[in-house]
Structure formats: structure tokens, C-alpha cells
Motif scaffolding. Structure first.
Motif, mmCIF file in Angstrom:
data_model
loop_
_atom_site.group_PDB
_atom_site.id
_atom_site.type_symbol
_atom_site.label_atom_id
_atom_site.label_comp_id
_atom_site.label_asym_id
_atom_site.label_seq_id
_atom_site.Cartn_x
_atom_site.Cartn_y
_atom_site.Cartn_z
ATOM 1 N N SER A 114 0.838 -1.195 0.000
ATOM 2 C CA SER A 114 0.000 0.000 0.000
ATOM 3 C C SER A 114 0.878 1.250 0.000
ATOM 4 O O SER A 114 2.041 1.193 0.378
ATOM 5 C CB SER A 114 -0.855 -0.054 1.260
ATOM 6 O OG SER A 114 -1.173 1.218 1.717
ATOM 7 N N CYS A 115 0.293 2.399 -0.375
ATOM 8 C CA CYS A 115 1.032 3.668 -0.314
ATOM 9 C C CYS A 115 1.022 4.234 1.096
ATOM 10 O O CYS A 115 1.697 5.200 1.386
ATOM 11 C CB CYS A 115 0.423 4.677 -1.277
ATOM 12 S SG CYS A 115 -1.121 5.378 -0.674
ATOM 13 N N GLY A 117 -1.814 5.406 2.513
ATOM 14 C CA GLY A 117 -2.996 6.269 2.652
ATOM 15 C C GLY A 117 -4.153 5.551 3.330
ATOM 16 O O GLY A 117 -4.800 6.100 4.232
ATOM 17 N N CYS A 118 -4.400 4.318 2.921
ATOM 18 C CA CYS A 118 -5.532 3.585 3.510
ATOM 19 C C CYS A 118 -5.300 3.336 4.999
ATOM 20 O O CYS A 118 -6.226 3.445 5.805
ATOM 21 C CB CYS A 118 -5.751 2.256 2.770
ATOM 22 S SG CYS A 118 -6.585 2.464 1.185
ATOM 23 N N GLY A 180 -10.075 -0.076 0.111
ATOM 24 C CA GLY A 180 -9.373 0.780 -0.845
ATOM 25 C C GLY A 180 -9.313 0.207 -2.253
ATOM 26 O O GLY A 180 -9.415 -1.014 -2.467
ATOM 27 N N ALA A 181 -9.141 1.109 -3.212
ATOM 28 C CA ALA A 181 -9.122 0.730 -4.635
ATOM 29 C C ALA A 181 -8.014 -0.269 -4.936
ATOM 30 O O ALA A 181 -8.177 -1.147 -5.790
ATOM 31 C CB ALA A 181 -8.949 1.983 -5.491
ATOM 32 N N CYS A 182 -6.880 -0.175 -4.229
ATOM 33 C CA CYS A 182 -5.773 -1.112 -4.487
ATOM 34 C C CYS A 182 -6.179 -2.537 -4.140
ATOM 35 O O CYS A 182 -5.985 -3.460 -4.928
ATOM 36 C CB CYS A 182 -4.550 -0.725 -3.663
ATOM 37 S SG CYS A 182 -3.664 0.673 -4.320
ATOM 38 N N PRO A 188 -4.075 2.546 -8.462
ATOM 39 C CA PRO A 188 -3.183 3.150 -9.456
ATOM 40 C C PRO A 188 -2.107 2.180 -9.950
ATOM 41 O O PRO A 188 -1.401 2.458 -10.902
ATOM 42 C CB PRO A 188 -2.549 4.333 -8.716
ATOM 43 C CG PRO A 188 -2.808 4.107 -7.287
ATOM 44 C CD PRO A 188 -3.959 3.174 -7.148
ATOM 45 N N PHE A 189 -1.984 1.021 -9.280
ATOM 46 C CA PHE A 189 -0.957 0.047 -9.665
ATOM 47 C C PHE A 189 -1.504 -1.080 -10.539
ATOM 48 O O PHE A 189 -0.785 -2.036 -10.849
ATOM 49 C CB PHE A 189 -0.314 -0.553 -8.406
ATOM 50 C CG PHE A 189 0.102 0.491 -7.404
ATOM 51 C CD1 PHE A 189 1.175 1.316 -7.647
ATOM 52 C CD2 PHE A 189 -0.623 0.661 -6.235
ATOM 53 C CE1 PHE A 189 1.541 2.306 -6.747
ATOM 54 C CE2 PHE A 189 -0.273 1.644 -5.324
ATOM 55 C CZ PHE A 189 0.806 2.470 -5.577
ATOM 56 N N GLY A 209 -12.574 3.492 -2.368
ATOM 57 C CA GLY A 209 -11.982 4.782 -2.002
ATOM 58 C C GLY A 209 -10.487 4.744 -2.213
ATOM 59 O O GLY A 209 -9.890 3.671 -2.291
ATOM 60 N N CYS A 210 -9.905 5.921 -2.301
ATOM 61 C CA CYS A 210 -8.453 5.997 -2.476
ATOM 62 C C CYS A 210 -7.934 7.240 -1.768
ATOM 63 O O CYS A 210 -7.615 8.209 -2.412
ATOM 64 C CB CYS A 210 -8.084 6.025 -3.963
ATOM 65 S SG CYS A 210 -6.302 6.061 -4.261
ATOM 66 N N PRO A 211 -7.837 7.181 -0.445
ATOM 67 C CA PRO A 211 -8.297 6.113 0.438
ATOM 68 C C PRO A 211 -9.764 6.329 0.808
ATOM 69 O O PRO A 211 -10.277 7.429 0.640
ATOM 70 C CB PRO A 211 -7.417 6.318 1.685
ATOM 71 C CG PRO A 211 -7.192 7.803 1.724
ATOM 72 C CD PRO A 211 -7.133 8.259 0.292
HETATM 73 S S1 SF4 Z 1 -6.240 2.730 -2.462
HETATM 74 FE FE1 SF4 Z 1 -5.174 4.708 -2.725
HETATM 75 S S2 SF4 Z 1 -4.731 5.352 -0.620
HETATM 76 FE FE2 SF4 Z 1 -5.199 3.150 -0.534
HETATM 77 S S3 SF4 Z 1 -3.230 2.119 -0.706
HETATM 78 FE FE3 SF4 Z 1 -4.052 2.304 -2.795
HETATM 79 S S4 SF4 Z 1 -3.149 4.224 -3.603
HETATM 80 FE FE4 SF4 Z 1 -2.906 4.253 -1.376
#
Ligand code: SF4
Length: 237
Positions: A114-115, A117-118, A180-182, A188-189, A209-211
Motif C-alpha cells: 500500500s502507499c 494512505g488507507c 481501498g481501490a488497491c 493506481p498500480f 476509495g483511495c483512500p
Molecule cells: S487505495 Fe489509494 S490510498 Fe489506498 S493504498 Fe491504494 S493508492 Fe494508497
């Protein structure tokens, strides 16, 4: 001491009125997408949406605008795909599971690529504003003490085995929540070669959500546990 008590009285109660009353959001909050579908367009996938400004306006799916509705957690992946963007909100677990987890739910977080954010938003759920502990929901350090796991991130190749081990170490019956979208669609990945083959773990709750906003996660959890007041169960977008 007296000064401290005065300060607390001045501050009042900072805890969100949710779920008893509707929470307020700043104007810039981007909640559930509402789509005016283009003829013949594929359904809009809220699970894959990054809630970025550039995803609003004219899109392949139609004209997209972001509402202020924070409710969008669903029980199935398909429930996140609709021509209008509207989501079929999560239903409650069966009676046996609600009896087990309805008043006390312990969750183990698995950060699977994850980045960050979540997890920041999940951390916020324990603060005085969102205070998920008032519903008996807490994060725990070990899957052995957990009733379920919360997955954030894309599940990359390095984390696949750790996720599987954590899932298996959580005693059944257990619940699994993708936040989260991931975790739902790669975020985004999506398309990266580092994303692992799916583990095939059954998911009980998808939180887009993102997040996702902490209240989006909390709303989904309370729906799952059958803990929302009647007039909030079918709140329309
Ligand atoms: S869904 Fe968005 S905020 Fe959550 S881990 Fe993925 S990029 Fe980060």
C-alpha cells in the motif's frame, strides 16, 4: 486541573454524530460517483475509482460527478459496478455470524503493498472523532486474537505469502474486508507485474476509495454487523 476541566467543557464532544445523525463533509469531499451513463457504455466501477478530480466530468462511462455520499461499501464485487455508479450497499452477515461478532469485533490489519494512505484512514478510526471502539470494534496485533482481517494495498508478490499465513492464522469463522481501490482492483498500480496472483480468499466487505473516508469504512462495518439504526439501513445517495 480546573483549567483542564474548563478546556474540556469548552471543547465539547468531538465524536462524530454518525450513525445517529448525518455527518457533515467539506465541499471538496468526493463521495459516491453519480453517473449519467453514455449510451452503450460499460458499467462504472466504483471499486476501481480513485476519486481523482480528473475522473469527474465527461468519461467513457458517461458524465460523472462526485456526490457527498460517503456510503459505498458493498458485499460483492459486482455490487460496485452499475451504469449510474450507484452501489448496492452491503447487507448484514447471517444471524450466527452477527451473534458472534455483532458486539465485539477484533480485526488484524494486513498491509499488502500500500502507499500508506488507507492505513492512515484506518488509524483515524480509533481517534476521538470516529471512535470505532464505541461499537466494540478494535484492531489487534495478532491474527490469533482476531475475528477477521482487513486487507489494504494491491497484494504484491512479496506480501502474498504473509497474507495467506495471516488469513490461515485467524480462527474461523472469520471475516475478510478489502479496503481501498488497491485491495479491490489494483488502484493506481493495476496492471503492474509486481501484483501477485489472487489468493482466492472470500471477501465479505469491499470498501471503495483511495483512500476511503473513515466513515465509509465504519458504515460498511456497521452494515455488516447489522448495527445501523433502521432509518440508516437504506439511506439513498
Ligand atoms: S487505495 Fe489509494 S490510498 Fe489506498 S493504498 Fe491504494 S493508492 Fe494508497
Amino acid at each position: 486541573m480546573l483549567e483542564f476541566l474548563r478546556l474540556r467543557l469548552r471543547q465539547g464532544t468531538p465524536t462524530s454524530p454518525f450513525p445517529g445523525r448525518e455527518p457533515g463533509f467539506p465541499e471538496r469531499f468526493r463521495g459516491l460517483p453519480v453517473v449519467e451513463p453514455a449510451p452503450g457504455a460499460p458499467p462504472f466501477d466504483v471499486g476501481a475509482c480513485l476519486f481523482a478530480p480528473e475522473e469527474g466530468g465527461e468519461q467513457a462511462a458517461g458524465t460523472v460527478r462526485f456526490s457527498q455520499d460517503f456510503r459505498m461499501a458493498a458485499s460483492t464485487r459486482d455490487a460496485l459496478r452499475a451504469a449510474t455508479g450507484r452501489v448496492e450497499l452491503a447487507g448484514a452477515l447471517d444471524e450466527k455470524m452477527r451473534r458472534l461478532f455483532g458486539r465485539s469485533l477484533r480485526l488484524r490489519s494486513v498491509v499488502a503493498g500500500s502507499c500508506g494512505g488507507c492505513e492512515a484512514e484506518l488509524n483515524a478510526m480509533s481517534n476521538v472523532v470516529f471512535d470505532m471502539a464505541r461499537f466494540g470494534i478494535q484492531f489487534v496485533a495478532s491474527p490469533r486474537h482476531a475475528d477477521g482481517i482487513v486487507i489494504t494495498g494491491v497484494v504484491n508478490r512479496n506480501m502474498r505469502e504473509a497474507l495467506r499465513a495471516t488469513y490461515e492464522a485467524t480462527p474461523g469463522p472469520r471475516i475478510v474486508i478489502a479496503v481501498g481501490a488497491c485491495a479491490i482492483a489494483g488502484g493506481p498500480f493495476a496492471g503492474s507485474p509486481e501484483i501477485a496472483e489472487p489468493l482466492g480468499i472470500p471477501i465479505d466487505l469491499y470498501v471503495p476509495g483511495c483512500p476511503p473516508h473513515p466513515l465509509t469504512v465504519l458504515d460498511g462495518l456497521l452494515r455488516l454487523l447489522g448495527r445501523l439504526p433502521e432509518d440508516r439501513v437504506r439511506a439513498a445517495p
